[in-house]
Design a protein around this motif. Structure first.
Motif, mmCIF file in Angstrom:
data_model
loop_
_atom_site.group_PDB
_atom_site.id
_atom_site.type_symbol
_atom_site.label_atom_id
_atom_site.label_comp_id
_atom_site.label_asym_id
_atom_site.label_seq_id
_atom_site.Cartn_x
_atom_site.Cartn_y
_atom_site.Cartn_z
ATOM 1 N N PRO A 116 11.257 -4.850 -21.723
ATOM 2 C CA PRO A 116 10.334 -5.176 -22.815
ATOM 3 C C PRO A 116 9.459 -6.382 -22.509
ATOM 4 C CG PRO A 116 12.537 -4.734 -23.679
ATOM 5 C CD PRO A 116 12.667 -4.782 -22.197
ATOM 6 N N GLU A 117 9.980 -7.332 -21.689
ATOM 7 C CA GLU A 117 9.233 -8.564 -21.427
ATOM 8 C C GLU A 117 7.971 -8.332 -20.601
ATOM 9 O OE1 GLU A 117 13.328 -9.360 -22.538
ATOM 10 O OE2 GLU A 117 12.463 -8.137 -20.928
ATOM 11 N N VAL A 118 7.884 -7.196 -19.926
ATOM 12 C CA VAL A 118 6.674 -6.915 -19.136
ATOM 13 C C VAL A 118 5.888 -5.731 -19.703
ATOM 14 C CG1 VAL A 118 7.503 -7.924 -16.968
ATOM 15 C CG2 VAL A 118 8.045 -5.538 -17.515
ATOM 16 N N SER A 119 6.217 -5.330 -20.932
ATOM 17 C CA SER A 119 5.506 -4.191 -21.543
ATOM 18 C C SER A 119 4.020 -4.484 -21.699
ATOM 19 C CB SER A 119 6.123 -3.837 -22.895
ATOM 20 O OG SER A 119 6.024 -4.935 -23.791
ATOM 21 N N TRP A 120 3.669 -5.747 -21.938
ATOM 22 C CA TRP A 120 2.248 -6.108 -22.067
ATOM 23 C C TRP A 120 1.496 -5.817 -20.778
ATOM 24 C CZ3 TRP A 120 -0.063 -9.687 -18.843
ATOM 25 C CH2 TRP A 120 0.784 -10.471 -18.064
ATOM 26 N N LEU A 121 2.157 -6.060 -19.648
ATOM 27 C CA LEU A 121 1.540 -5.817 -18.348
ATOM 28 C C LEU A 121 1.352 -4.326 -18.113
ATOM 29 C CD1 LEU A 121 0.650 -6.744 -15.497
ATOM 30 C CD2 LEU A 121 3.068 -6.726 -14.842
ATOM 31 N N VAL A 122 2.391 -3.536 -18.416
ATOM 32 C CA VAL A 122 2.320 -2.086 -18.222
ATOM 33 C C VAL A 122 1.226 -1.482 -19.107
ATOM 34 C CG1 VAL A 122 3.587 0.078 -18.518
ATOM 35 C CG2 VAL A 122 4.730 -1.918 -17.536
ATOM 36 N N GLU A 123 1.138 -1.931 -20.361
ATOM 37 C CA GLU A 123 0.131 -1.393 -21.283
ATOM 38 C C GLU A 123 -1.284 -1.693 -20.814
ATOM 39 O OE1 GLU A 123 1.147 -3.119 -24.981
ATOM 40 O OE2 GLU A 123 2.986 -1.951 -25.227
ATOM 41 N N ARG A 124 -1.517 -2.905 -20.289
ATOM 42 C CA ARG A 124 -2.860 -3.254 -19.821
ATOM 43 C C ARG A 124 -3.233 -2.479 -18.562
ATOM 44 N NH1 ARG A 124 -3.916 -9.733 -20.642
ATOM 45 N NH2 ARG A 124 -2.960 -9.940 -22.705
ATOM 46 N N VAL A 125 -2.254 -2.300 -17.668
ATOM 47 C CA VAL A 125 -2.523 -1.499 -16.458
ATOM 48 C C VAL A 125 -2.864 -0.068 -16.864
ATOM 49 C CG1 VAL A 125 -1.482 -0.517 -14.389
ATOM 50 C CG2 VAL A 125 -1.146 -2.938 -14.931
ATOM 51 N N ARG A 126 -2.105 0.470 -17.799
ATOM 52 C CA ARG A 126 -2.347 1.852 -18.248
ATOM 53 C C ARG A 126 -3.737 1.990 -18.864
ATOM 54 N NH1 ARG A 126 0.674 6.342 -19.288
ATOM 55 N NH2 ARG A 126 -0.123 7.681 -20.939
ATOM 56 N N LYS A 127 -4.147 1.014 -19.665
ATOM 57 C CA LYS A 127 -5.463 1.057 -20.287
ATOM 58 C C LYS A 127 -6.567 0.997 -19.247
ATOM 59 C CE LYS A 127 -8.356 -1.231 -23.733
ATOM 60 N NZ LYS A 127 -8.480 -2.365 -24.687
ATOM 61 N N ARG A 128 -6.413 0.085 -18.249
ATOM 62 C CA ARG A 128 -7.430 -0.016 -17.181
ATOM 63 C C ARG A 128 -7.565 1.297 -16.434
ATOM 64 N NH1 ARG A 128 -8.232 -5.375 -13.572
ATOM 65 N NH2 ARG A 128 -8.660 -6.866 -15.233
ATOM 66 N N ALA A 129 -6.423 1.880 -16.094
ATOM 67 C CA ALA A 129 -6.447 3.125 -15.323
ATOM 68 C C ALA A 129 -7.090 4.252 -16.127
ATOM 69 C CB ALA A 129 -5.034 3.504 -14.907
#
Length: 450
Positions: free
Chosen positions: A18-31
């Motif tokens: 959960p602590e890196v969910s912000w990173l995963v969400e932003r990568v997904r949005k960029r892609a």
């Protein structure tokens, strides 16, 4: 190093937390937006747990500060070289969260689908200034999309059905359920609470006002009456029984098929006016059209319920003319039809039926702006000749001091007389049919119907 595929356990520990969910969400949005997975991502006001998780992911000493910055190229390299996911950052995020959509391609496809959905209405409104104005308003497309439930395929069907209805307007006299069934296949499609009905009413509002002899009156009517009046201006009745037209001395056809011809013949014999409903007119014309050749030969007559043929029909605007003609002339009156202030669906249907059978028409109406608008509708529909209804007739009536002051209504051109508008504007006198009733009755009384 794992060279055969991703190490899902390690991947879940370092990118699935959960602590890196912000990173995963932003990568997904960029892609999804087709943006390169390079450069830095920054999280403001990072929690200690979020900072520790990223430090662990990058294998670096504990960091400090309020914001947290990550270089995407660094994460890409770690995932590939460590064997956590040989496919790199995008593949790792998809492994955790599912396939990443191509938002750009999807947006393009959706735009194409909506352009396709709009095409029937784009074509239907072309050449009609009122419809074009409605369709190009900013909020119209939004309302159209909402009525279609946001689905482009459903919108295409809705647009096609709406366009089919618009193509049938203005009608020459038809009931709303029949119009709906013919245009859409559903007799209730034009009900007030159905998408097609709501769209057509919105599309034709200003169009109907332009046809109305009293557009201001439409605006102040109760909603239900406004809807009825709007459809009536477009030649449509909400049902076959409420729409009517007054007639006197139509010869009828007692030997023809159906009941309408006999009804008219009896009424003429006794000099009685009739209020024909749209149902009676439609039933009468349908019965006559369905009559077989053998029936025609047996009756030795054409199956024409009206009995006018190529004869002449007088048309007036106000019931007072028809009432006076019935009282003074009775059966001796030539065929007379009254539109009662505007062209109802029944009036349109009857005029069209008589026109198709070769009848000729003479029309008189009030010399005021409402009367001119009504007359424009009549002359457009049946190509009538004016009956004491030219600018010279108007000036003669005014000179005889027949009329009253005219100070209401919006001036408009008279399609049958280019000089009438200027004459009425200059004299500013309203000459209603009741003012010239003596002259009209003299014409009817001197006419010999053959």
């Amino acid at each position: 190093m794992n060279t055969h595929g991703p190490d899902l356990d390690r991947l879940a520990r370092i990118l699935g937390a959960p602590e890196v969910s912000w990173l995963v969400e932003r990568v997904r949005k960029r892609a999804a937006e087709a943006r390169p997975l390079t450069g830095t991502l920054t999280l403001s006001a990072a929690t200690p747990a979020q900072r520790r998780a990223v430090d662990t992911l990058l294998g670096r000493a504990p960091s400090r500060g309020n914001s947290l910055t990550v270089r995407l190229e660094e994460i890409e390299a770690i995932l590939r070289t460590s064997g956590i996911h040989p496919g790199g950052l995008r593949a790792a995020v998809e492994e955790l969260t599912g396939p990443i959509p191509d938002n750009k391609a999807n947006a393009h496809a959706e735009a194409q689908a909506w352009r396709h959905a709009h095409e029937p209405l784009d074509e239907a409104v072309e050449g009609n200034a009122f419809l074009e104005d409605w369709w190009t308003r900013p909020h119209t497309r939004g309302a159209f999309k909402r009525l279609a439930g946001g689905d482009a395929a459903a919108a295409r069907t809705l647009a096609s059905q709406t366009a089919a209805v618009l193509a049938a307007l203005p009608a020459d006299g038809i009931s709303l359920p029949v119009l709906a069934a013919r245009a859409t296949g559903d007799a209730h499609a034009l009900d007030a609470d159905r998408p097609v009905g709501r769209l057509v009413l919105a599309a034709t509002e200003q169009w109907a006002y332009s046809l109305s002899p009293n557009p201001e009156g439409l605006i102040v009517m109760p909603k239900s009456e406004q809807r009825r009046a709007q459809w009536a201006e477009l030649g449509v009745s909400l049902d076959e029984l409420s729409s009517r037209v007054l007639v006197l001395a139509l010869p009828g056809n007692a030997a023809g098929p159906g009941s309408l011809g006999r009804l008219l013949a009896v009424a003429r014999e006794h000099g009685e006016p009739l209020a024909l409903t749209l149902r009676q007119i439609n039933q009468g014309t349908a019965t006559s059209e369905q009559a077989s050749n053998s029936e025609r030969e047996a009756a030795n007559t054409e199956p024409d319920p009206f009995g006018v043929g190529r004869g002449e029909v007088f048309v007036c605007e106000n019931p007072a003319v028809l009432e006076a003609a019935a009282r003074q002339l009775g059966p001796a009156c030539p065929p007379l039809l009254c539109v009662e202030g505007h062209l109802s669906a029944a009036a349109r249907a009857l005029l069209r039926a008589l026109r198709e059978r070769g009848a000729r028409f003479r029309y008189h109406g009030d010399f005021d702006w409402g009367g001119v608008r009504i007359a424009n509708s009549v002359f457009t529909l049946i190509d009538a000749a004016p009956w004491r209804y030219t600018f010279r007739d108007y000036l003669e009536a005014v000179d005889r001091e027949q009329g009253a002051p005219l100070n209401t209504g919006e001036p408009c051109d008279a399609s049958w007389d280019p000089h009438l508008r200027a004459a009425i504007s200059a004299r500013a006198v309203r000459v209603e049919e009741e003012h010239v009733l003596t002259e009209l009755l003299a014409d009817l009384g001197g006419h010999r119907y053959t």
